[in-house]
Design an enzyme around this catalytic site. Structure first.
Site, mmCIF file in Angstrom:
data_model
loop_
_atom_site.group_PDB
_atom_site.id
_atom_site.type_symbol
_atom_site.label_atom_id
_atom_site.label_comp_id
_atom_site.label_asym_id
_atom_site.label_seq_id
_atom_site.Cartn_x
_atom_site.Cartn_y
_atom_site.Cartn_z
ATOM 1 N N ASN A 273 -7.208 10.083 0.912
ATOM 2 C CA ASN A 273 -7.217 9.139 -0.199
ATOM 3 C C ASN A 273 -6.665 9.828 -1.439
ATOM 4 O O ASN A 273 -6.541 11.061 -1.480
ATOM 5 C CB ASN A 273 -8.634 8.639 -0.467
ATOM 6 C CG ASN A 273 -9.158 7.746 0.632
ATOM 7 O OD1 ASN A 273 -8.442 6.871 1.123
ATOM 8 N ND2 ASN A 273 -10.408 7.946 1.025
ATOM 9 N N ASN B 173 0.865 -1.187 0.000
ATOM 10 C CA ASN B 173 0.000 0.000 0.000
ATOM 11 C C ASN B 173 0.902 1.237 0.000
ATOM 12 O O ASN B 173 1.621 1.481 0.970
ATOM 13 C CB ASN B 173 -0.839 -0.014 1.271
ATOM 14 C CG ASN B 173 -2.302 0.299 1.061
ATOM 15 O OD1 ASN B 173 -3.065 0.182 1.998
ATOM 16 N ND2 ASN B 173 -2.736 0.685 -0.122
ATOM 17 N N CYS C 134 -4.443 -3.636 1.767
ATOM 18 C CA CYS C 134 -5.259 -2.718 2.571
ATOM 19 C C CYS C 134 -5.237 -3.216 4.006
ATOM 20 O O CYS C 134 -5.709 -4.326 4.284
ATOM 21 C CB CYS C 134 -6.690 -2.658 2.040
ATOM 22 S SG CYS C 134 -7.796 -1.626 3.039
ATOM 23 N N GLY C 135 -4.691 -2.413 4.908
ATOM 24 C CA GLY C 135 -4.546 -2.828 6.293
ATOM 25 C C GLY C 135 -5.865 -3.031 7.014
ATOM 26 O O GLY C 135 -6.088 -4.060 7.650
ATOM 27 N N THR C 136 -6.756 -2.040 6.943
ATOM 28 C CA THR C 136 -8.057 -2.182 7.603
ATOM 29 C C THR C 136 -8.886 -3.268 6.923
ATOM 30 O O THR C 136 -9.720 -3.909 7.561
ATOM 31 C CB THR C 136 -8.827 -0.852 7.598
ATOM 32 O OG1 THR C 136 -8.871 -0.323 6.264
ATOM 33 C CG2 THR C 136 -8.184 0.165 8.539
ATOM 34 N N CYS D 57 -6.582 4.474 8.195
ATOM 35 C CA CYS D 57 -5.918 3.667 7.165
ATOM 36 C C CYS D 57 -4.855 2.850 7.883
ATOM 37 O O CYS D 57 -3.875 3.413 8.378
ATOM 38 C CB CYS D 57 -5.303 4.552 6.082
ATOM 39 S SG CYS D 57 -4.321 3.642 4.874
#
Length: 257
Positions: A63, A20, A207-209, A72
């Site tokens: 974003n 990311n 994507c971490g979340t 994020c």
């Protein structure tokens, strides 16, 4: 819009959290400049760090389209790595629009953040009409930002340019919409995840979340208690672990020189 020469852009840092990619800086551009800078450097978002009275720094996230998410996960891990290298310490606290988070810099290969929330706001939503191969029901969970989680037998051939927007803008999740995660179970505590991100309006390498949301939904469904490894679409590996009621997200961080 301000003029940004290559030398000006070089004053920002480019970080990657498990694939990311973010631009990080300590000056705040205008929203239209954020969009331009993200496009020029081909990153997923902009991370703005400013002084904080209650943490090592305050993190404001943008974003790539200029919108502001409240959280994020990979951006937060990149900020933790940056602050650790700047301050010469491993224990880092960061204030965000989603609350106060603490993290730890073990190494560039292992940057951890405590992502625990008091309420994950998990809910099941039924889709009356849907394109194949979407199931009748999807789970939505809030990991700092809202995520829909779709579990499928195989995800490598999915066309996220069609399936992603269908769920991201679905009336069930209006007016704000959701991030969308397509999850394949590879084995016990092993997941492959592809994420269509709101605000990027496309698939990202990680994507971490989204990794966190996917791990929480699957572990709850299958009763998994051990750490869960997330194989990202970009080929990186992330880990979600739980210990004494706390939930942790960890993975690598790199910085472009």
């Amino acid at each position: 819009m301000a003029f940004y020469s290559p030398s000006t852009i070089s004053k920002y840092f480019i970080y990657s959290g498990a694939g990311n990619r973010f631009l990080l800086g300590e000056t705040l551009p205008e929203v239209e400049d954020v969009r331009f800078l993200c496009q020029e450097t081909r990153v997923d978002g902009f991370l703005y760090l400013k002084p904080s009275s209650c943490a090592d720094a305050q993190l404001i996230i943008f974003n790539s389209d200029g919108s502001r998410p409240t959280m994020c996960g990979n951006g937060l891990r990149c900020a933790i790595a940056h602050l650790a290298s700047q301050k010469g310490k491993s224990d880092i606290s960061v204030s965000t629009d989603s609350g106060l988070y603490s993290g730890y810099f073990y190494s560039w290969d292992r940057v951890l953040v405590d992502m625990t929330l008091a309420d994950w706001r998990a809910s099941v939503h039924r889709l009356e009409s849907r394109p194949d191969p979407l199931p009748k029901e999807v789970v939505c969970i809030h990991t700092g930002v809202p995520h829909a989680v779709v579990i499928l037998p195989e995800i490598s051939t999915l066309d996220l340019s069609i399936l992603g927007p269908f769920l991201r803008y679905h009336q069930t999740f209006s007016p704000d919409g959701v991030n969308v995660n397509f999850v394949q179970i590879l084995g016990h505590c092993q997941l492959r995840v592809r994420t269509y991100e709101r605000g990027v309006e496309g698939e990202t390498a990680a994507c971490g979340t989204g990794a966190l949301a996917s791990a929480l939904v699957v572990s709850n469904s299958y009763g998994w208690k051990e750490s869960i490894q997330i194989h990202t679409w970009g080929g990186e590996l992330m880990t979600v672990s739980q210990n004494r009621g706390r939930v942790y997200l960890q993975g690598s961080v790199t910085r472009d020189l």
